[in-house]
Design an enzyme around this catalytic site. Structure first.
Site, PDB file in Angstrom:
ATOM      1  N   CYS B 262       0.826  -1.209   0.000  1.00 40.56           N
ATOM      2  CA  CYS B 262       0.000   0.000   0.000  1.00 40.56           C
ATOM      3  C   CYS B 262       0.858   1.256   0.000  1.00 40.56           C
ATOM      4  O   CYS B 262       1.494   1.564  -0.993  1.00 40.56           O
ATOM      5  CB  CYS B 262      -0.975  -0.048   1.175  1.00 40.56           C
ATOM      6  SG  CYS B 262      -2.267   1.188   1.014  1.00 40.56           S
ATOM      7  N   HIS B 344      -3.900  -4.792  -0.345  1.00 43.62           N
ATOM      8  CA  HIS B 344      -3.570  -5.406   0.949  1.00 43.62           C
ATOM      9  C   HIS B 344      -3.592  -6.926   0.875  1.00 43.62           C
ATOM     10  O   HIS B 344      -4.656  -7.527   1.040  1.00 43.62           O
ATOM     11  CB  HIS B 344      -4.550  -4.934   2.018  1.00 43.62           C
ATOM     12  CG  HIS B 344      -4.338  -3.527   2.434  1.00 43.62           C
ATOM     13  ND1 HIS B 344      -3.513  -3.173   3.473  1.00 43.62           N
ATOM     14  CD2 HIS B 344      -4.806  -2.364   1.923  1.00 43.62           C
ATOM     15  CE1 HIS B 344      -3.493  -1.850   3.606  1.00 43.62           C
ATOM     16  NE2 HIS B 344      -4.275  -1.342   2.661  1.00 43.62           N
ATOM     17  N   GLU B 346      -2.707  -8.901   2.986  1.00 46.20           N
ATOM     18  CA  GLU B 346      -3.061  -9.446   4.309  1.00 46.20           C
ATOM     19  C   GLU B 346      -4.568  -9.349   4.547  1.00 46.20           C
ATOM     20  O   GLU B 346      -5.053  -9.825   5.561  1.00 46.20           O
ATOM     21  CB  GLU B 346      -2.290  -8.700   5.401  1.00 46.20           C
ATOM     22  CG  GLU B 346      -2.877  -7.365   5.847  1.00 46.20           C
ATOM     23  CD  GLU B 346      -2.663  -6.232   4.850  1.00 46.20           C
ATOM     24  OE1 GLU B 346      -2.109  -6.491   3.772  1.00 46.20           O
ATOM     25  OE2 GLU B 346      -3.067  -5.093   5.146  1.00 46.20           O
TER      26      GLU B 346
END
Ligand SMILES: Nc1ncnc2c1ncn2[C@@H]1O[C@H](COP(=O)(O)OP(=O)(O)O)[C@@H](O)[C@H]1O
Ligand SMILES: Nc1ncnc2c1ncn2[C@@H]1O[C@H](COP(=O)(O)OP(=O)(O)O)[C@@H](O)[C@H]1O
Ligand SMILES: [Mg+2]
Ligand SMILES: [Mg+2]
Lengths: 1079, 371
Positions: B262, B344, B346
């Site tokens: 990001c 992202h 994650e």
């Protein structure tokens, strides 16, 4: 445009609408065909459902109105030689047919590619046991289970897993014959019932009060996957998703659960190499213990996977605006998700997951009351016949909308007719269609949320929302009682909580119009919001709209006077089904001819009319006065068409015109003259037209006077009904008294009418379009059964076969008189009874009827187009061409799914769908049509006959001889056998249902006979008698439908069928497309 | 209608251009200013609210019904506090239901001193931000007016970053073996520009030791061996994190494997000669499609950024691009194990489809890194 290698593709439809397989497949097939047409591929469709939009000329290049089974499909393949076939758009019917063709090696033989998901994967998902194994292999949890092919095997598995158990059936749909067994006895009952229709059952641990969650997944050839939508059932596991209230997106899942299940569904879809659409159903433990530790620890199981478009995918499509079937078809051609444009935004593509900025609530529509004796419980086997979907910005708003859409009779979840607390408790404990209302009633009664949660397993979140509705209602009522005032703040709150004007009026002792005016005065109007798939993130060119009170702006500007609003039919139910959607869509499309823009209002997610590309504007909204008026006023009052969506929109005529909304076609006052029995009867008398004698009465003495003069039997009914609900034939005083007691409770506003029931009369339908009282186009069709079988349940033939020219002449002149007198403009239908060449009018509907699509297609004349032209005074008289072929329409019954219902034809409608086929003559068309709605085995030359009464026996004699000459072995029940023997007809006597084996039931259960004829004399016992259900006849009929053996309960139909059998074998049935029959 | 005085007393959201949205407060009774942005995810509000990338922003959630499952224990949050300045929803639910719930959303916001409003037409607000671009705004509760303040002028990264270095070990979860260090565990340094906890979780789950350092740490000066560096997500304008940009240059010189996430994507680009720009209304959703350049593979990702990479630095190629608007979604060095993604991997909240990015990076970086 992406190139593709296919030139001609065969699409399989799902046939007649039935419980578990309904309108959603008209939507998916239509979308798929649109996608194929866009690629300039020639499309061949097999589907005998003549009332569907997909069988319209506009879509397929060739339509075959033939049964969807391996025999006929192979014949069509041999003739058409397509290079590809699509199996996933026609429900379980198409899928099962595809599997059968595959197993027979037909696809290989004709070098046909199966588009979409690999057939091996489909096979795997359909075999419950193998599939469970597969999932275990890829580390996806399934409930502990085992599969069995016999009761003994089942018992062994049961001992291992322990009760309660869920028994599920392979290769079936709608959870047919599945159930919960708490002990060995129940296990035996369910397993035996299931093995009657399927070779395999799956026995698994019953997951008590788990959440039921579904994901709709699409995957392309490159392995790109998205889950278009997830949905949460308000009802916990154990209630079939088709019978559950469903919410999209899920409301009670957190991120980990939502995405954990999403990842699992993607893993499954990947492992199956699905290409196209797939539905995954999960059970999720709401109270896992021990608590999950971070990722991967969800306590869930996979319930099932459907590797095809389904009811849920239709719902997901409508809920999100993502055209799942369209995309699935393109994926089947080998395109990738990136290559397919997002039809709503037109700037993005199809690889994304819609973000909703609203909530959607689906409520099923049941019609269990229409089936005498049918068990009211709902469970793992689906029983609903339709559904509605509501869109709102709060759950309360959407839920209350959906409640109103569902039956049209209820204004709010808080409306419920429970007698007392005990009854509420009962309806909370036993899941039935009324449970939702019991929730509100329980909360009103002061039951605690916890208690209700414990009884129902419904998540507290939903109960809190319902409690909110109840609380707001109570507060308003109190407040209003005190100061008699409704301020702006409260009004807004009520509207945001989903209360209708009418409900607010009821609570405050006002009229709906008063509240409406007050509300408008306060400037509280609904906002028009668009469904744009991305929650407003991208500017979208969408015409897919809904109303909400949680807004202060409109997404669109009014279309204005150049538009026309077409009202759809609402939820499918018995008596109002896909035929009205066909009329609605065809009308919307025909508006283009008059350079008008079309606006459709409808709330049924299984329809084509709620596809946003069928009209210039779609409001996914209720068909109530309030909503239609709100939309109309927002759109600057375009004229309304109320005559193509069935009885529901038609019923709005009076109120809409009373408030000065412009209605196209026949005037509301004339509609009323046709629908109000008194006025209509006077009109007929005036015109010298015969009608069965009748009176309308408010006390029993009047009724008795009538029966004394006219004699029994009589037909008793309230006015303003569509499909014979609360209509009864009474053969004596006692029956009359009993019934009136009930009917009066049913409809106190309307007087009860009683008419002379004409026995042994012929019934004819007259459908047409008129303009300013002049007939423009018409067609007459004939019922095969005599009057007394509801026109929706009757087998109908066009053109008429056994009607005198002079009768038709009379029908025509009577119709002309009526049409002129009522100044009809637009579609209409008149039902006639004919006795001794004398026609009686029994009913006039100044709207498109059920037979509209049948006649349009049979006559190759677009009735809706003529109707639209007539609205603008531009219709031309169409000249009649005698058709080359004959069409027969057969009803489709769903009795097999309705435990306890008596499968017999009556004046009340009970069929859920219909199929129609063309033939060179009546016999051939009839045979094909019956083959479309029944599984008939030509090779099995045995039949069971059980004929009640001397008259039926005598009338059947010739037919029995025909059977003998056809080589049929006749099994007959006691008196029938005796009669045959006296008349020298060879037959084998079978014992009554409950006598020692072998008896009639054994014969049926072991599938020894190809079909059953059971004629019973109706006049002696009341058909609604409890007693009657215990009879032999009842058990025999039930056994036939439970074992999927064709059953005939009407003399005329049985005779016609056997005569047809004597003229045609399977091989003699011609394989001709619709076009070939026309030219 | 309301009179002036009543209006003054109502809780409201005021945009820089003067537009007012009246609402009902369900958070802290406190006025606040910030940049108004919208996010379209339908689940995961606790994760979003604790995502440091939202620092300084007033978040509008387009999904109308919020608060359904309350708020879970702290260990499930993305950082140890609510990061948004304010929250706007359509329909706040004060009667949540979920087994993992610890408190109600409203309670939490009050405790964390974050104002929150229920305004009905969040769709109108969203459309406005979409058409006119994100803008400054303030939540005003009570009569006292406050000033507009542009959070992007502050060094938000410095505000949200850890102040001290700390380590997290891949301890086995089993309580019996607690405390036993694993031998041969590789070390990842995670530069915290506003890191989401799930980045740490995803690395630790791969049996890696993670050392979290402040945003301005010079890695080359650390006393221990660094096997690879991850630059986290974070709030605001990447240009403001000048020291991180400087330090990235040093890491590149040392050829230490590096993964940017990001903000990390933007910082990497800026450090090596690329450029960034502010998007009109950013990507804040869980349904952003990204395509791996040169393939037909597409992934669904969670995103939360207002700035994007424009010019890709020399020696780098575009790794991913956005299928909707073609903006850059990741870059990769042509030969070195240096890469970054704008989305992202994650997730949390959002789809788990790109978790493989971690494996891909660790493999390229020659670090043992199987789950
Ligand atoms: N193990 C189970 N425990 C409890 N209910 C179950 C279980 N398996 C299925 N059900 C219920 O039965 C319904 C029908 O089962 P399903 O396999 O989905 O049949 P169908 O193929 O007709 O959709 C489900 O919607 C679910 O509510
Ligand atoms: N007077 C009558 N005598 C005999 N049968 C009748 C008579 N009236 C109606 N029926 C039968 O009952 C069925 C339903 O009646 P109808 O008035 O058409 O109800 P609906 O409004 O539900 O269509 C008809 O299709 C016809 O078969
Ligand atoms: Mg199912
Ligand atoms: Mg009728």
């Amino acid at each position: 445009m992406v190139k593709n290698k296919f030139k001609k593709i065969l699409v399989l439809g799902s046939g007649a609408l039935k419980i578990g397989e309904a309108g959603e497949f008209d939507y998916s097939g239509s979308q798929a065909m649109k996608a194929l047409k866009e690629e300039k591929i020639q499309v061949i469709l097999i589907n005998p459902n003549i009332a569907t939009f997909q069988t319209s000329k506009a879509l397929a290049d060739e339509v075959y109105f033939l049964p969807v089974n391996d025999y006929f499909v192979e014949k069509v393949i041999a003739k058409e030689r397509p290079d590809g076939i699509m199996l996933s758009f026609g429900g379980q019917t198409a899928l099962n047919c595809g599997l059968a063709l595959h197993q027979k090696g037909i696809f290989k033989k004709y070098k046909i590619e199966v588009l979409g998901s690999p057939i091996l994967s489909i096979e795997l998902t359909e075999d419950r046991e193998k599939f469970a194994e597969h999932l275990r292999k890829i580390n996806i949890p399934v409930p502990p289970s085992g599969s069995a092919k016999s009761f003994t095997e089942a018992k062994k598995i049961a001992e291992k897993i322990g009760y309660p158990l869920m028994i599920r059936v392979a290769f079936a749909l709608g959870g047919q014959k599945s159930g919960v067994a708490k002990n060995t006895k129940e296990l035996e009952e369910i397993v035996k019932g299931a093995l009657a229709i399927s070779p395999q059952v799956l026995i698994e641990k019953y997951l008590h009060h788990f959440k039921e969650i579904e994901y709709e997944v699409v995957r392309d050839l490159e392995g790109n996957v998205v889950t278009v939508c997830n949905m949460e059932n308000l009802d916990p596991l154990g209630i079939h998703t088709g019978d559950s209230i469903v919410v999209a997106p899920s409301q009670t899942l957190n991120n980990e659960e939502y995405h954990g299940l999403r990842e699992a569904s993607i893993k499954i879809v990947e492992s199956l190499k699905i290409v196209g659409e797939c539905n995954v159903q999960f059970a999720l433990n709401p109270h896992p213990s021990p608590l999950p530790k971070g990722e991967g620890a969800l306590d869930y199981f996979v319930i099932e996977v459907n590797a095809r478009l389904s009811r849920s995918s239709a719902l997901a499509s409508k809920a999100t605006g993502y055209p799942l079937a369209f995309v699935a078809a393109k994926l089947g051609l080998g395109q990738t998700l990136l290559e397919i444009e997002n039809k709503i935004t037109k700037v993005t593509q199809s690889f994304f997951e819609p973000a909703l900025d609203y909530v959607v609530v689906k409520i099923p529509r049941w019609d269990l009351a229409k089936f005498v004796g049918a068990v009211e419980h709902i469970g793992s086997a689906m029983k609903s016949v339709g559904e509605v979907m509501a869109i709102g910005r709060s759950f309360e708003e959407a839920l209350q909308k959906a409640v109103r859409m569902q039956s049209g009779l209820v204004e709010s979840v808080t409306d419920n007719g429970f007698q007392n607390k005990k009854e509420v408790l009962k309806f909370l404990t036993i899941p039935t269609p009324r449970r939702l209302f019991a929730l509100a009633a329980g909360l009103k009664d002061g039951m605690s949320l916890k208690q209700i949660h414990k009884l129902t397993g419904i998540d507290l979140w939903f109960l809190y929302r319902i409690e909110n509705i109840v609380k707001i209602e109570i507060k308003f009522k109190k407040q209003f009682k005190k100061n008699k005032k409704l301020n702006k703040e409260t009004m807004l709150l009520l509207k945001q909580t989903g209360f209708s004007d009418k409900k607010i009026a009821d609570l405050g002792g006002k009229t709906e119009i008063q509240i409406r005016q007050l509300r408008k005065h306060m400037a509280i109007l609904p906002s028009v919001f668009a469904i744009d798939t991305l929650a407003g993130e991208v500017p979208a060119k969408t015409n897919y709209l809904y109303l909400t009170y949680h807004g202060t702006h409109h997404d669109v500007a009014p279309l204005g006077r150049n538009a026309v609003i077409v009202l759809g039919g609402g939820p499918y139910h018995i008596g109002s089904s896909v035929e009205f959607d066909w009329s609605c869509v065809s009308t919307a499309l025909a508006l283009k001819r008059q350079k008008k823009k079309s606006i459709i209002i409808n709330c049924n997610p299984e329809t084509v009319s709620t596809d946003y590309d069928m009209s210039d504007r779609l409001y996914f909204e209720n068909l109530s006065f309030e909503t239609v008026a709100d939309i109309s006023e927002f759109e600057n009052a375009p004229p309304l068409i109320i005559s193509v969506g069935g009885q529901k929109p038609n019923n709005l005529a009076k109120q809409l015109s009373g408030e000065n909304f412009q209605i196209l076609g026949t005037k509301a006052s004339d509609i009323d003259r046709a629908e109000d029995r008194n006025k209509f009867s006077m009109l007929l008398d005036q015109l010298n037209i015969l009608q069965p004698k009748w009176i309308s009465f408010t006390n029993m003495n009047q009724a008795l006077k009538f029966t004394e003069a006219e004699g029994f039997p009589v037909l008793v009914r309230p006015s303003y009904v569509l499909s014979g609900s609360a209509m009864r034939v009474c053969y004596n005083r006692e029956q009359l008294f009993n019934f009136v007691k009930k009917a009066a409770v049913l409809s106190p506003l309307h007087p009860v009418t009683i008419s002379k029931y004409i026995e042994n009369a012929k019934e004819l339908e007259f459908d047409g379009v008129a303009q300013d009282g002049a007939l423009m186009i018409y067609g007459i069709s004939e019922h095969i059964e005599n009057a007394g079988v509801h026109s929706g349940d009757a087998t109908i033939v066009y053109p008429t076969q056994r009607v005198y020219a002079s009768t038709e002449f009379q029908l025509r002149s009577i119709t002309k008189k009526i049409v002129k007198e009522l100044a009809v403009t637009g579609p209409f239908n008149i039902q006639f009874l004919v006795k001794d060449n004398k026609p009686f009018v029994i009913e006039v509907n100044l709207r498109a009827s059920r037979t509209f699509p049948l006649l349009s297609k049979a006559m190759d004349a677009n009735f809706p187009e003529v109707a639209v032209d007539s609205f603008f005074g531009r219709a031309k008289k169409l000249h009649f061409k005698y058709p080359k072929g004959v069409v027969v329409k057969s009803p489709q019954f769903s009795f097999a799914r309705l435990l306890g219902a008596d499968p017999v034809l009556r004046i009340e409608m009970s069929s859920t769908g219909e199929a129609a086929c063309f033939g060179r003559d009546y016999d051939e068309a009839l045979l094909k049509s019956i083959l479309s709605t029944n599984q008939f085995d030509f090779k099995n030359k045995a039949v069971l006959l059980s004929l009640g009464g001397d008259l039926y026996k005598a009338k059947f004699l010739d037919t029995a001889n025909t059977l003998i000459s056809l080589g049929y072995k006749i099994f007959a029940t006691d008196t029938t056998a005796e009669f045959f023997k006296n008349n020298k007809i060879k037959c084998k006597t079978v014992r009554k249902a409950f006598e020692a084996t072998p008896n009639a039931l054994n014969i049926i259960e072991s599938k020894k006979v190809a079909f059953v004829v059971n004629l019973s004399v109706a006049n002696k016992v009341n058909e609604h008698d409890e007693k009657r259900r215990g009879t032999d006849g009842f058990h025999l009929r039930r056994a036939a439908v439970d074992n999927q053996i064709p059953l005939f309960t009407d003399l005329h139909l049985a005779r016609a069928f056997i005569k047809a059998l004597s003229r045609y074998g399977m091989k003699d049935l011609e394989i001709k497309s619709y076009r070939e029959y026309l030219h | 209608m309301l009179n002036k005085k009543q209006e003054k007393n109502l809780a409201k959201l005021i945009l820089k251009d003067g537009t007012k949205f009246f609402g009902k407060s369900f958070g802290a009774m406190q006025s606040i200013s910030g940049e108004v942005v919208f996010a379209t995810g339908m689940v995961g509000y606790p994760e979003a609210l604790t995502d440091p990338s939202f620092a300084g922003q007033i978040l509008v959630l387009t999904y109308p019904i919020i608060g359904n499952y309350g708020v879970p224990e702290k260990k499930f949050w993305e950082s140890d506090k609510v990061q948004v300045s304010g929250l706007i929803v359509c329909d706040y639910i004060d009667t949540p239901s979920h087994f993992a719930m610890q408190m109600k959303l409203g309670e939490w916001l009050k405790k964390e001193k974050i104002p929150a409003l229920e305004i009905k037409d969040t769709r109108l607000l969203t459309q406005k931000l979409r058409n006119e671009g994100v803008m400054l705004g303030k939540i005003q509760i009570g009569k006292r007016a406050i000033k507009f303040e542009d959070p992007n002028k502050r060094n938000l990264v410095a505000e949200v970053s850890t102040k001290k270095i700390y380590e997290i070990y891949p301890y086995p979860v089993s309580p019996y073996s607690r405390g036993r260090r694993k031998e041969g565990v590789k070390t990842i340094v995670l530069i915290d520009c506003g890191v989401k906890q799930n980045i740490v979780h995803r690395l630790v789950a791969r049996n890696l030791k993670v050392i979290i350092v402040p945003w301005n740490t010079d890695i080359t000066k650390l006393k221990f061996t660094v096997d690879a560096v991850v630059i986290s997500n974070g709030p605001g304008d990447p240009q403001k994190a000048k020291m991180t940009i400087q330090n990235i240059k040093k890491i590149m010189e040392k050829k230490i494997p590096l993964l940017g996430i990001c903000l990390g994507n933007q910082l990497l680009a800026l450090a090596l000669g690329g450029t960034t720009y502010k998007l009109k209304f950013g990507h804040r959703s869980q349904n952003q499609p990204v395509v791996e350049r040169g393939t037909k593979k597409c992934y669904l990702t969670t995103q939360n950024h207002g700035f994007a990479v424009k010019k890709i630095p020399r020696d780098f190629k575009e790794w991913f691009y956005n299928a909707n608007d073609n903006t850059n979604e990741g870059i990769m060095h042509k030969s070195l194990p240096v890469m970054s993604v704008q989305f992202h991997p994650e997730s949390s909240p959002g789809p788990l489809d790109t978790d493989w990015i971690f494996d891909f990076f660790l493999k390229k970086a020659n670090i043992y890194g199987k789950k």
